[in-house]
Motif scaffolding. Structure first.
Motif, short mmCIF file in Angstrom:
data_model
loop_
_atom_site.label_atom_id
_atom_site.label_comp_id
_atom_site.label_asym_id
_atom_site.label_seq_id
_atom_site.Cartn_x
_atom_site.Cartn_y
_atom_site.Cartn_z
N GLU A 93 0.81 -1.21 0.00
CA GLU A 93 0.00 0.00 0.00
C GLU A 93 0.85 1.27 0.00
O GLU A 93 0.53 2.24 -0.69
CB GLU A 93 -0.95 -0.02 1.19
N SER A 117 -4.69 2.60 4.99
CA SER A 117 -4.74 1.79 3.79
C SER A 117 -5.81 2.30 2.82
O SER A 117 -5.60 2.38 1.61
CB SER A 117 -5.05 0.33 4.15
N ILE A 146 -5.15 3.63 -1.01
CA ILE A 146 -5.84 3.05 -2.17
C ILE A 146 -6.65 4.10 -2.91
O ILE A 146 -6.64 4.16 -4.15
CB ILE A 146 -6.74 1.89 -1.71
#
Length: 803
Positions: free
Chosen positions: A600, A775, A779
């Protein structure tokens, strides 16, 4: 002297020659000349003016359609000697307008291009307030070069040697008492202005604008050097009597002059912006090639100085340079592919005049554009705080209205080959004030466009274009959400990355970060972050940037150091996640699949900074990555999130346009009285000169004045305007909602309950301090970056094949 019209034809009706008309100067006040005539050259200009005062006499001037309009001879120094002389090159025309710009045509005023029955393809407006001669010459001479380029295109069906007749340049100055006197000297050297001709009343009516028209063939430098130009240029100089802001200047351009000129394409320029030699042609070509283009913009670049010296000496300018470049590489191409550019910069953009027109019901792009002109005074005509902030970004409203105009199907385009350089703020107070208007206006205008997205379905676009535009509005809505929560997102990134780097689970060679000193450093910077947020909020609620300069500068520097720590911790976290042996790198695919932290963080960083580099390379413009990237990273928290966003949100009640005081009329020019002539007809009694040599001497004195640098003047700050209690209450409610949303995110995702829930229900391969909300941010950032990059690449592909 005989009267001649265009190309030796009889004089054009409506442009009579009344002899040489002398400016009606105000009487010399006892104790010295008025302040507006201060002469830095040592008195030569004032002496020439005094001579004219002593030799003036009363003349009778016939009214033109009931209006005061007369011609004066221009200085003999600038009359072209190698061209067939016509009235427009030997005389300057003065019109004293006493009406509102919307009533200009109905009041039977006219302009030379209209009287000459010329077809105008390009109508260029240059708006200014009090810009000096350096900035004015920079823009004017660039425009002249562009017109010369149009005239040099011998094989063009539209342009060629006579192409200058299809271009009209309109200079609109916002307020006679505010205009820079040295800039007036430049205009006088070009023949477009003669001091003292203007009257502040005509027949008892107050003059609203002084309009000077001349077709000039000379080029003037900021030092008063005069040379012959490559081609004539039709110039209209509109000197507004009162300071009524830029929107009012554009209303003179679009609503007063536009119906008479009837151009195909209108080009908007701010004085100080410098288009390259072919930029205006490149913009025009976009309209000529695509009949459905309603508006277009070029690439706005930062004026970096000789050898990029400004980027090296001013981190603020370098940061803006990087921001402008990445917007032109990623954002503008993406929006151009969609067909809707959220904002065409007012500093350099163009519109098809037909696309701007209102419908039969009086509603349309121009009506919406000028709606904001009456919203920022006392009472604001019943408009709420949301609407008044929205109209701080009137150019965004105009773009939305054009694309969603019913049943017409207009799109907006970005023209990369049309470049223009502009000055940017280099001081913190100036930058904050500029961004406050930009951020507040763009936020509320974006909300408005998002809420009324459904208007694209009645815009006349084809079905495929409607689908594409719908996708863009969804994308913009997501961006809007991230803009609203940017305060919490930046803080959470800082919190989780630093806590991850100082976690007790890190027992490698850098274990000192998680033992003693590392945790202490983390706690210090965490508290510093929170303290800075508090300081900026308090200052933003009560202090002007000019009054708390060093407080704001200190906060910007400390936020920069916090961002450096955040980036370092991100890199250190990646280091902790990767194998530290050669054998560990052999199965890299397994590392990517199993190590969530590594995956990530690497994707997020690559989707941001790697994308900046790669997209800059494919656009063949990587240099800003070298000259401005570091400065941009250092100022990122301040420019993009904390500082300027917090200041803007805390000043929502301030919806002023920055009108810099003194909006009245000076009443120092004298008036024109209506009397009966010898034949019994109404004529205007004005004071005119008797000697032609006077204006030549004044022209020479103006050139001499420009050769001396202007005196240094201290800035005088105007008193702050009182804001209504209702506005302050509305501001408070919005700030509470914004701060409350961001604080809620911070509290939730840093709470022990959330951390325990994550440890219990979420299976992670990373250390426990790596929060899943981070995260999600990584994303989402990667997804938005992918969309921007795709749009940028598609723009290059379409441009390559001529779409």
């Amino acid at each position: 002297m005989s009267e001649v019209g265009i190309h030796g034809a009889p004089p054009v009706p409506g442009l009579p020659y009344n002899g040489y008309s002398q400016p009606n100067y105000p009487p010399v006040q006892q104790g010295g000349r008025p302040p507006m005539f201060r002469d830095p050259s040592g008195g030569a200009y004032s002496a020439a003016r005094q001579k004219m005062l002593n030799r003036r006499s009363v003349r009778h001037v016939e009214l033109q359609q009931g209006n005061l309009v007369f011609d004066v001879l221009v200085p003999s120094h600038i009359v072209p000697k190698n061209l067939e002389l016509s009235e427009e090159m030997t005389k300057m025309r003065y019109t004293a307008a006493t009406c509102d710009p919307d009533d200009f045509m109905h009041s039977k005023y006219s302009l030379r291009p209209y009287l000459y029955n010329r077809t105008t393809e390009l109508f260029i407006v240059m708006t200014m307030y009090n810009e000096d001669e350096v900035l004015f010459v920079r823009t004017m001479n660039s425009v002249i070069k562009n017109i010369a380029h149009l005239c040099s295109r011998n094989r063009s069906k539209m342009w060629g040697p006579e192409g200058w007749k299809k271009v009209v340049v309109c200079v609109v100055s916002d307020g006679r008492s505010k205009v820079n006197k040295r800039t007036l000297h430049v205009l006088a050297l070009m023949g477009v202005y003669q001091e003292g001709i203007a009257k502040d009343s005509v027949g008892g009516k107050d003059v609203t604008a002084h309009i000077f028209e001349y077709t000039s063939s000379v080029v003037v430098s900021e030092r008063g050097e005069v040379s012959q130009g490559a081609c004539p240029v039709q110039i209209i100089f509109c000197l507004k009597e009162q300071n009524k802001k830029k929107l009012n200047s554009h209303r003179w351009f679009f609503n007063a002059f536009g119906p008479l000129i009837k151009p195909n394409v209108c080009v908007l320029l701010d004085v100080g912006t410098k288009p390259t030699g072919k930029s205006i042609y490149e913009l025009w070509k976009c309209f000529d090639k695509h009949s459905n283009v309603g508006g277009a913009c070029g690439e706005i670049c930062v004026e970096t100085g000789r050898g990029c010296s400004l980027l090296l000496t001013s981190p603020l300018a370098a940061s803006q340079n990087f921001e402008y470049k990445m917007s032109n590489i990623l954002d503008k191409p993406l929006e151009s592919v969609f067909g809707y550019i959220s904002v065409l910069p007012g500093a350099f953009s163009a519109y098809r005049y037909k696309a701007l027109q209102n419908g039969p019901d009086g509603k349309g792009p121009l009506a919406s554009y000028f709606k904001g002109e009456t919203m920022h005074g006392g009472g604001a005509n019943g408009a709420g705080l949301f609407e008044r902030n929205m109209y701080l970004a009137e150019d965004r409203i105009l773009c939305f209205e054009i694309v969603t105009k019913k049943r017409e199907g207009w799109i907006l385009k970005y023209v990369k080959s049309a470049k223009a350089a502009t000055d940017v703020p280099t001081t913190v107070p100036e930058f904050i004030s500029q961004r406050r208007r930009w951020l507040n206006g763009s936020l509320f205008a974006s909300i408005h466009a998002t809420v009324f997205f459904f208007r694209i379905w009645t815009s006349g676009q084809n079905f495929f274009r409607k689908i594409v535009l719908q996708i863009e509005f969804i994308y913009n809505a997501i961006q809007l959400i991230f803009t609203w929560t940017s305060l919490a997102n930046f803080y959470l990134a800082f919190f989780f990355l630093v806590s991850s780097a100082t976690s007790d689970s890190n027992n490698d060679a850098f274990h000192f970060l998680s033992k003693g000193a590392g945790k202490d450093v983390f706690e210090v910077f965490l508290k510093l972050y929170l303290s800075l947020l508090f300081v900026v909020t308090v200052c933003s609620l009560g202090n002007r940037p000019q009054g708390s300069k060093w407080t704001y500068v200190s906060a910007i520097v400390l936020f920069g150091f916090c961002n450096i720590i955040t980036l370092w911790c991100a890199g250190y976290t990646i280091y902790l996640a990767v194998p530290h042996t050669l054998d560990g790198w052999k199965n890299i695919s397994h590392l990517v699949e199993t190590n969530k932290t590594f995956r990530e963080l690497v994707i997020s960083i690559a989707a941001t900074y790697g994308l900046y580099l790669f997209s800059s390379i494919i656009h063949f413009e990587p240099w800003h990555m070298i000259t401005s990237f570091v400065q941009y990273l250092f100022l990122l928290p301040s420019c993009e999130t904390y500082f300027f966003v917090m200041y803007a949100m805390c000043n929502l009640h301030d919806v002023t346009w920055g009108t810099k005081g003194d909006n009245g009329s000076a009443k120092d020019l004298g008036g024109a009285k209506k009397v009966k002539g010898d034949d019994g007809k109404d004529v205007m009694e004005v004071e005119l000169p008797t000697q032609r040599e006077d204006v030549d001497q004044l022209w020479t004195a103006a050139r001499s004045s420009l050769q001396h640098p202007p005196p240094v003047e201290k800035e005088h700050r105007d008193a702050a305007t009182k804001q209504a209690d209702h506005d302050r209450n509305s501001r408070t409610n919005v700030v509470l909602a914004w701060v409350g949303t961001n604080i809620a995110l911070i509290v939730i995702f840093t709470s022990t309950a959330f951390t325990n829930w994550v440890n219990k229900h979420v299976e992670t391969t990373a250390d426990a301090s790596f929060n899943p909300y981070l995260s999600f941010l990584f994303i989402a950032l990667a997804g938005l970056s992918a969309v921007r990059f795709t749009g940028s690449v598609l723009y290059l592909v379409f441009r390559l094949f001529g779409f």
